[in-house]
Write a protein that holds these residues in place. Structure first.
Motif, PDB file in Angstrom:
ATOM      1  N   ASN A  45     -84.160  93.154  62.451  1.00 62.55           N
ATOM      2  CA  ASN A  45     -83.687  92.901  63.426  1.00 62.55           C
ATOM      3  C   ASN A  45     -84.441  92.880  64.208  1.00 62.55           C
ATOM      4  O   ASN A  45     -85.622  92.504  64.482  1.00 62.55           O
ATOM      5  CB  ASN A  45     -83.223  94.081  64.235  1.00 62.55           C
ATOM      6  CG  ASN A  45     -82.330  94.391  65.077  1.00 62.55           C
ATOM      7  OD1 ASN A  45     -81.396  93.459  64.937  1.00 62.55           O
ATOM      8  ND2 ASN A  45     -81.554  95.409  66.055  1.00 62.55           N
ATOM      9  N   LEU A  46     -85.007  91.740  65.266  1.00 63.61           N
ATOM     10  CA  LEU A  46     -85.723  90.733  65.152  1.00 63.61           C
ATOM     11  C   LEU A  46     -86.779  91.639  66.500  1.00 63.61           C
ATOM     12  O   LEU A  46     -85.691  91.109  67.915  1.00 63.61           O
ATOM     13  CB  LEU A  46     -85.964  89.195  65.200  1.00 63.61           C
ATOM     14  CG  LEU A  46     -86.969  88.485  65.737  1.00 63.61           C
ATOM     15  CD1 LEU A  46     -88.147  88.480  64.772  1.00 63.61           C
ATOM     16  CD2 LEU A  46     -87.059  86.335  66.082  1.00 63.61           C
ATOM     17  N   VAL A  47     -87.405  92.020  66.971  1.00 68.52           N
ATOM     18  CA  VAL A  47     -88.346  92.872  68.029  1.00 68.52           C
ATOM     19  C   VAL A  47     -88.704  91.558  68.824  1.00 68.52           C
ATOM     20  O   VAL A  47     -88.801  91.773  70.023  1.00 68.52           O
ATOM     21  CB  VAL A  47     -89.179  93.781  67.899  1.00 68.52           C
ATOM     22  CG1 VAL A  47     -88.806  94.001  69.127  1.00 68.52           C
ATOM     23  CG2 VAL A  47     -87.824  94.817  67.277  1.00 68.52           C
ATOM     24  N   ARG A  48     -89.818  91.104  68.190  1.00 72.17           N
ATOM     25  CA  ARG A  48     -90.844  90.595  68.583  1.00 72.17           C
ATOM     26  C   ARG A  48     -91.378  88.974  67.653  1.00 72.17           C
ATOM     27  O   ARG A  48     -91.606  89.885  66.547  1.00 72.17           O
ATOM     28  CB  ARG A  48     -91.852  90.830  69.645  1.00 72.17           C
ATOM     29  CG  ARG A  48     -92.842  91.493  68.855  1.00 72.17           C
ATOM     30  CD  ARG A  48     -94.164  92.161  69.627  1.00 72.17           C
ATOM     31  NE  ARG A  48     -95.004  92.910  68.738  1.00 72.17           N
ATOM     32  CZ  ARG A  48     -94.901  93.738  68.182  1.00 72.17           C
ATOM     33  NH1 ARG A  48     -93.584  94.659  68.370  1.00 72.17           N
ATOM     34  NH2 ARG A  48     -96.145  93.929  67.648  1.00 72.17           N
ATOM     35  N   HIS A  49     -91.971  88.276  68.474  1.00 73.21           N
ATOM     36  CA  HIS A  49     -92.791  87.357  67.347  1.00 73.21           C
ATOM     37  C   HIS A  49     -94.126  86.594  67.794  1.00 73.21           C
ATOM     38  O   HIS A  49     -94.365  86.559  69.270  1.00 73.21           O
ATOM     39  CB  HIS A  49     -91.759  86.255  67.035  1.00 73.21           C
ATOM     40  CG  HIS A  49     -91.657  85.672  67.894  1.00 73.21           C
ATOM     41  ND1 HIS A  49     -90.946  85.036  68.864  1.00 73.21           N
ATOM     42  CD2 HIS A  49     -92.796  84.089  68.435  1.00 73.21           C
ATOM     43  CE1 HIS A  49     -91.021  83.883  69.553  1.00 73.21           C
ATOM     44  NE2 HIS A  49     -91.747  83.312  69.438  1.00 73.21           N
TER      45      HIS A  49
END
Lengths: 171, 171
Positions: free
Chosen positions: B137-141
């Motif tokens: 689950n992508l939270v930030r990048h």
DNA sequence: ATCAGTGCAAAAAGTTTGCACGTGC
DNA sequence: GCACGTGCAAACTTTTTGCACTGAT
């Protein structure tokens, strides 16, 4: 025994050592027991390593290795492009085996802290385009995705793909 | 007078101050002269700021501000999502105005050291896809492109788009 | 033999903390 | 008035450096 690498991009330890020696020679620097040991240990672990990890690994074989030597060797490796400094968001400073530096990005689980490497050509292409649109010549980049792995999300039987990489450090 | 922002994403200083105060209140913390001054200065400069820059900016108005207070205030701002820690490759530690943290990436000229912000939806989408493909689950990048600006490349009349941003700090 | 490299310990740089005093609420 | 905040200095952490000694070429 430390040369099991999991991604296909990696050059083998021997080659890397060769490149390191070539660089030392070119610069008229000496190849020493300590440098070789540290470089060896560094190349033999893929993914990322902290200074401290590298020191411990090296000391396991030669307990008299000092902090300064590790720092100095890592600086050399960085100069010749065989290592790359990486500072992750939370402050951990790590080095990673380079040579393939350009070719992978990172996917980090914010729960396990483990780091997974990946490659995606579409993203790379798009990056090139963005840089060009500003008139830049793209030299290198760095992409880190932070998220929750299946396990951290509580999915039953969920497993963190990054565990694999972390486990490998134990060998 | 310090609120000239160049990118359309940014929220204005007043709003940000409001959010900061709301956070303080919620946490039963006090709003003090120092905190306000530091936050004000921080919000009024866009792009990136080092602790030291922020200290100097703040001291120009109140010379008795201490290092510790800046660190502590920046920590508060980070907690409530209004600032974000950023460690660039070469070791410089910077903070950037957030709120829009998720929405831009960086293009850095390795010659001028200046930093330009950009956004690219295609890249964002692709990042989501990559993360999902690993079950994350992508939270930030975080994406940083390092390259040479037109000027650095020696193009006649070449100019570094990032200069604009750096110049603005002087006001 | 020479000159760079090493290990140690001290120094420097960057960040956090303890405490006496000040100040918003 | 009280509890939290501030400024200063000391403590910590991380990285670099100086120096006497070791070792590779």
């Amino acid at each position: 025994m430390h040369d099991r690498r999991h991604h296909p991009i990696g050059t083998d330890v021997e080659t890397l050592m060769g490149q390191f020696h070539a660089y030392l020679e070119k610069k008229q620097l000496k190849s020493t027991r300590q440098r070789d040991l540290i470089a060896q240990k560094f190349f033999s672990t893929d993914g990322h390593m902290s200074i401290e990890e590298l020191l411990h690994l090296s000391r396991s074989e030669n307990p008299r290795i000092g902090y300064a030597t590790v720092y100095r060797t890592l600086k050399l490796l960085t100069e010749c492009g065989l290592a790359a400094l990486r500072r992750f968001g939370d402050g951990q400073t790590m080095y990673e085996t380079a040579g393939d530096t350009e070719h992978h990005d990172h996917l980090i689980c914010i729960e396990c802290q483990h780091v997974l490497e990946f490659q995606n050509d579409d993203i790379e292409r798009e990056q090139e385009r963005v840089a060009r649109s500003f008139g830049f010549n793209l030299v290198r980049h760095r992409l880190e995705l932070y998220g929750l792995c299946p396990r951290a999300r509580g999915i039953k039987g969920g497993w963190c793909p990054a565990d694999e990489a972390a486990l490998r450090k134990g060998d």
